[in-house]
Design a protein around this motif. Structure first.
Motif, PDB file in Angstrom:
ATOM      1  N   LEU A  66       0.856  -1.196   0.000  1.00  0.00           N
ATOM      2  CA  LEU A  66       0.000   0.000   0.000  1.00  0.00           C
ATOM      3  C   LEU A  66       0.892   1.246   0.000  1.00  0.00           C
ATOM      4  CD1 LEU A  66      -2.545  -1.095   2.761  1.00  0.00           C
ATOM      5  CD2 LEU A  66      -2.993  -0.974   0.301  1.00  0.00           C
ATOM      6  N   PRO A  67       1.423   1.604  -1.165  1.00  0.00           N
ATOM      7  CA  PRO A  67       2.411   2.702  -1.197  1.00  0.00           C
ATOM      8  C   PRO A  67       1.859   4.023  -0.672  1.00  0.00           C
ATOM      9  CG  PRO A  67       2.223   1.605  -3.343  1.00  0.00           C
ATOM     10  CD  PRO A  67       1.155   1.034  -2.486  1.00  0.00           C
ATOM     11  N   ALA A  68       0.545   4.212  -0.763  1.00  0.00           N
ATOM     12  CA  ALA A  68      -0.007   5.508  -0.347  1.00  0.00           C
ATOM     13  C   ALA A  68      -0.484   5.509   1.104  1.00  0.00           C
ATOM     14  CB  ALA A  68      -1.168   5.887  -1.268  1.00  0.00           C
ATOM     15  N   ALA A  69      -0.252   4.428   1.832  1.00  0.00           N
ATOM     16  CA  ALA A  69      -0.732   4.363   3.229  1.00  0.00           C
ATOM     17  C   ALA A  69       0.014   5.373   4.095  1.00  0.00           C
ATOM     18  CB  ALA A  69      -0.510   2.954   3.777  1.00  0.00           C
TER      19      ALA A  69
ATOM     20  N   GLY B 134       1.169  14.990  -5.000  1.00  0.00           N
ATOM     21  CA  GLY B 134       0.641  14.057  -5.984  1.00  0.00           C
ATOM     22  C   GLY B 134       0.793  12.589  -5.682  1.00  0.00           C
ATOM     23  N   ARG B 135       1.125  12.268  -4.421  1.00  0.00           N
ATOM     24  CA  ARG B 135       1.297  10.836  -4.160  1.00  0.00           C
ATOM     25  C   ARG B 135      -0.024  10.109  -3.977  1.00  0.00           C
ATOM     26  NH1 ARG B 135       5.047   8.980   0.313  1.00  0.00           N
ATOM     27  NH2 ARG B 135       3.629   7.235   0.104  1.00  0.00           N
ATOM     28  N   LEU B 136      -1.035  10.847  -3.506  1.00  0.00           N
ATOM     29  CA  LEU B 136      -2.308  10.177  -3.277  1.00  0.00           C
ATOM     30  C   LEU B 136      -3.281  10.496  -4.403  1.00  0.00           C
ATOM     31  CD1 LEU B 136      -2.800  10.611   0.546  1.00  0.00           C
ATOM     32  CD2 LEU B 136      -1.533   8.915  -0.723  1.00  0.00           C
ATOM     33  N   THR B 137      -4.339   9.702  -4.467  1.00  0.00           N
ATOM     34  CA  THR B 137      -5.299   9.867  -5.553  1.00  0.00           C
ATOM     35  C   THR B 137      -6.090  11.152  -5.385  1.00  0.00           C
ATOM     36  OG1 THR B 137      -6.696   8.485  -4.224  1.00  0.00           O
ATOM     37  CG2 THR B 137      -5.626   7.448  -6.096  1.00  0.00           C
ATOM     38  N   GLU B 138      -6.569  11.682  -6.506  1.00  0.00           N
ATOM     39  CA  GLU B 138      -7.203  12.981  -6.457  1.00  0.00           C
ATOM     40  C   GLU B 138      -8.585  12.947  -5.818  1.00  0.00           C
ATOM     41  OE1 GLU B 138      -6.880  15.039 -10.068  1.00  0.00           O
ATOM     42  OE2 GLU B 138      -7.866  16.828  -9.297  1.00  0.00           O
TER      43      GLU B 138
END
Ligand code: ADQ
Length: 748
Positions: A416-419, A736-740
């Protein structure tokens, strides 16, 4: 009132004052000009009129015609021709009564000794008077014929039109100033607002876009991010009282109510078979559980833990879930099962024979075995997989607790790279040199650097961690933010001193201190005038239980008056008994207690009472509330929540806390009697001081410590940590690492 409204109001007041001052100056000046104009014109007119009047002086009809002709001027109110003896020769009807021949002649003494003489000395005269109808200019001028004064002429001139002109000029001035003000202030204001609007839209657009931003905006964006973080922090303001509700609100506001996943080895509730075969719920003796369980009740979510109770499997559903706490059911536990080998290698071996003694300066030699390490990796992976399965989004908030899971942050990050991963290390972090003893120190550090934040109880432990990273890994340090950057992943390193829920629920439901004392006195068979000291611990060599009992022995040795009177009760829950060092400790403590009891005890008196079993929190709190002193003598302790619990339990402000300087708690509870537990003389002195401490002093110390632990409670601890995580998430979204779709610009 908004700042803009206040600014505009101030501007208007300043403008009004300016206009008032300017119009005053303009009014005086223009009035002087006008009046001087009128007097010059009137006098010129009178000079020419008096000449022709002299010719018609003795022709009443002709004289009247001349007066009427002058009176036809729209600004002339009236005119009179007067004899030298002040009688009226002729006049127009509108000449005001106050300015007729008699009145003017007398008031100005226009006729002097020269009247009728050969050398007239008459001078023209004039005045400005205010009548009910307005201001009037009145002038008098002698009528002379062949050197003889025949009389004089009076002319009354209306000045009220000047006032009307002034009013018009003032209005004009106001309008002009108003327009100028609007142009001077309004236009730049509008332009500035427009520019700001365009700029902030541009920044928002850039922030939303994520990914690579144009280079020229990068410095601005980094400033904006910092500002946003600072503003959010100020808004959340950590001051004020923190409660479960406030924590919930902060979570909803900053983290959009996202589910929290906690990973900890110990579960907050375990199910065990009672002797009669029924299933009982137990609260494990664990500082980690004490602190984190109230957070979970407040925030809900899932707690992933080892299912260690012998009836745990009977109580889960098919997903290995069980809803807790028993009556509230506000969150659930996901139980992970471990084989005996796994538990031996990962828990007893690597975690508790390796890392635990490595991190505590307590003279136990750490043991590192390759097979334990293999299990540690395997189990970390197993728990990390369970965490990822429980996550319900791509960017969940995951709290990884303690030294059992140093590898989990990097393992979770892989899936989960965006955790947002917060790893909290509940025990001390040793200095870099000592860390080097662990053959896998690099892997441990790299595992933890998979986190977004790594937290410790004290700044010293943060520093030790950062020094270890510097010493063993190729990373970049952001010294301003106290962060480490490894492979582009930034990890903040922060101190978050852990605390208790406030109010502590076991205190709320406890009996009064008098009732607790009566019950404990009865249970322990104490005499009425007995004095009671208490210690509450897992039976662990880091807690300094042997040193504590030795200090009690020293007290009885040096202060004979306490023999037969002072009893120390030690609630000691056996812990990690599969490890030889713990079994040795168990025996050593028992032998020590026996020796001291033999030395100072009597048929009806035992100086040391050792209660070696699990006690549920209500019982622990009953002891806290009954005791005269509590001695926490850890040789090394991340924080130590027993010290805080004792203070929390003493709503009656009685009792004295003696606290080891080697606990994290000693930095928070400075009004305790702070001791070095190795120094038995001083520690026994501290006990004597505590037993003789006047009640007033006990109250003062307790009051101050209670106010501290009330304010800095565990909701604040979690709030601060989760707010830091929220700022970090925002920052990551901005870059910009997490979804919009989860982006929310309300913080900007
Ligand atoms: P622990 O080493 O478990 O925690 P601590 O903070 O002292 O230690 O908490 C112990 C908890 O267990 C307390 O809530 C206490 O009431 C309870 N307890 C202890 N003995 C008991 C007994 N005999 N019966 C019943 N309950 C008992 C680790 C670190 C600490 C750190 C905590 C939290 O070692 O330094 O304070 O995590 O971060």
């Amino acid at each position: 009132m908004t700042r803009l409204a206040r600014f505009i109001l101030g501007l208007l007041i300043a403008l009004a004052l300016l206009t008032w001052a300017v119009s005053g100056v303009v009014q005086t000046t223009t009035r002087e000009w006008f009046e001087r104009d009128v007097s010059v014109h009137a006098q010129l007119a009178m000079v020419s009129a008096t000449r022709s009047m002299a010719d018609a002086w003795y022709d009443p009809e002709g004289l009247q015609k001349q007066l009427d002709a002058i009176d036809r001027n729209q600004h002339v109110i009236g005119v009179a021709a007067c004899n030298a003896d002040l009688t009226t020769r002729s006049l127009t009807p509108d000449l005001p009564e106050d300015f007729r021949c008699q009145e003017v002649g007398v008031r100005v003494r226009i006729l002097n000794s020269g009247v009728g003489g050969a050398n007239p000395k008459l001078q023209p005269w004039s005045t400005i008077a205010t009548l009910p109808t307005g201001r009037v200019y009145v002038a008098a001028m002698p009528v002379i014929s062949q050197g003889q004064v025949l009389g004089f002429v009076i002319l009354a001139h209306d000045l009220s039109y000047i006032e009307r002109r002034e009013a018009r000029a003032q209005t004009f001035l106001l309008v002009v100033f108003g327009i100028l003000a609007v142009l001077a202030f309004g236009v730049p204001l509008l332009v500035a607002r427009r520019v700001r609007h365009d700029w902030s839209m541009e920044v928002r657009k850039l922030m939303r876009k994520g990914g690579k931003q144009p280079r020229e905006f990068q410095p601005i964006l980094s400033d904006v991010r910092e500002l946003v973080a600072r503003m959010a922090e100020e808004r959340e303001d950590l001051a004020g009282h923190w409660t479960a509700d406030r924590l919930k609100q902060v979570l909803n506001r900053n983290l959009h109510g996202e589910k929290i996943v906690i990973l900890a080895n110990r579960e907050p509730y375990s199910h065990v078979f009672a002797e009669d075969g029924s299933i009982e719920v137990q609260h494990p003796a664990s500082g980690l559980v004490t602190a984190l369980e109230p957070i979970m009740r407040a925030c809900s979510g899932v707690w992933v833990a080892h299912g260690s109770g012998n009836a745990d499997r009977e109580t889960v559903d098919r997903n290995d879930h069980v809803r807790v706490p028993p009556e509230e059911e506000s969150y659930h536990i996901r139980r992970v099962w471990l084989s005996d080998e796994e538990q031996q290698g990962y828990y007893y071996g690597f975690s508790n024979e390796g890392l635990w003694p490595l991190c505590h300066i307590a003279h136990a030699r750490p043991t590192f075995r390759a097979e334990d390490w293999a299990y540690y990796q395997q189990v970390n992976q197993k728990f990390s997989d369970a965490v990822c399965d429980e996550a319900d989004s791509e960017d969940p908030i995951i709290l990884v607790e303690d030294y059992h899971f140093a590898l989990a942050p990097a393992m979770i990050r892989k899936r989960l790279p965006a955790a947002t991963i917060i790893a909290f290390w509940h025990i001390p972090w040793p200095n870099a040199e000592r860390m080097g003893i662990c053959p896998w120190h690099n892997e441990l550090l790299e595992g933890l650097l998979g986190s977004s934040i790594v937290g410790f109880h004290t700044q010293l432990h943060c520093n030790n961690f950062l020094d270890s990273v510097d010493r063993y890994l190729e990373t970049r340090r952001d010294r301003e933010q106290n962060a480490v950057i490894m492979h582009g992943q930034k990890t903040l390193v922060r101190p978050y001193p852990i605390a208790l829920e406030w109010p502590v629920r076991w205190v709320d439901s406890a009996a009064s201190p008098e009732e607790c004392r009566a019950r404990v006195w009865k249970d322990l068979g104490l005499k009425a005038d007995a004095l009671l000291g208490i210690g509450v611990d897992r039976l662990d060599y880091t807690k300094g239980i042997e040193e504590r009992l030795l200090a009690v022995e020293m007290l009885l040795e040096r202060y004979p008056k306490y023999r037969g009177r002072f009893t120390f009760v030690q609630l000691a829950e056996p812990s990690r008994t599969k490890i030889a060092r713990y079994r040795d400790l168990n025996e050593a403590v028992e032998a020590l207690a026996d020796r001291i009891n033999e030395r100072f005890g009597a048929a009806d008196y035992r100086p040391i009472i050792l209660l070696r079993s699990h006690h549920e929190p209500p019982e622990v709190f009953r002891y806290y509330r009954a005791a005269d002193l509590c001695y926490v003598s850890s040789l090394h302790d991340g924080m130590n929540l027993v010290a805080k619990e004792f203070v929390a339990a003493r709503a009656d402000l009685r009792g004295v806390l003696i606290l080891s300087e080697f606990t994290g708690a000693a930095q928070d509870l400075t009004e305790a009697l702070i001791v070095n537990p190795y120094d038995l003389v001083r520690s026994s002195n501290a006990m004597a001081v505590a037993l003789a401490m006047p009640e007033e002093e006990q109250h003062d110390r307790m009051r101050s410590m209670r106010s501290m632990i009330g304010r800095f409670n565990v909701y604040r601890w979690a709030g601060k940590m989760l707010m830091d995580a929220a700022h970090l998430r925002n920052h990551e979204r901005l870059s910009g690492r997490l979804t919009e779709h989860v982006y929310d610009s309300s913080n900007i």
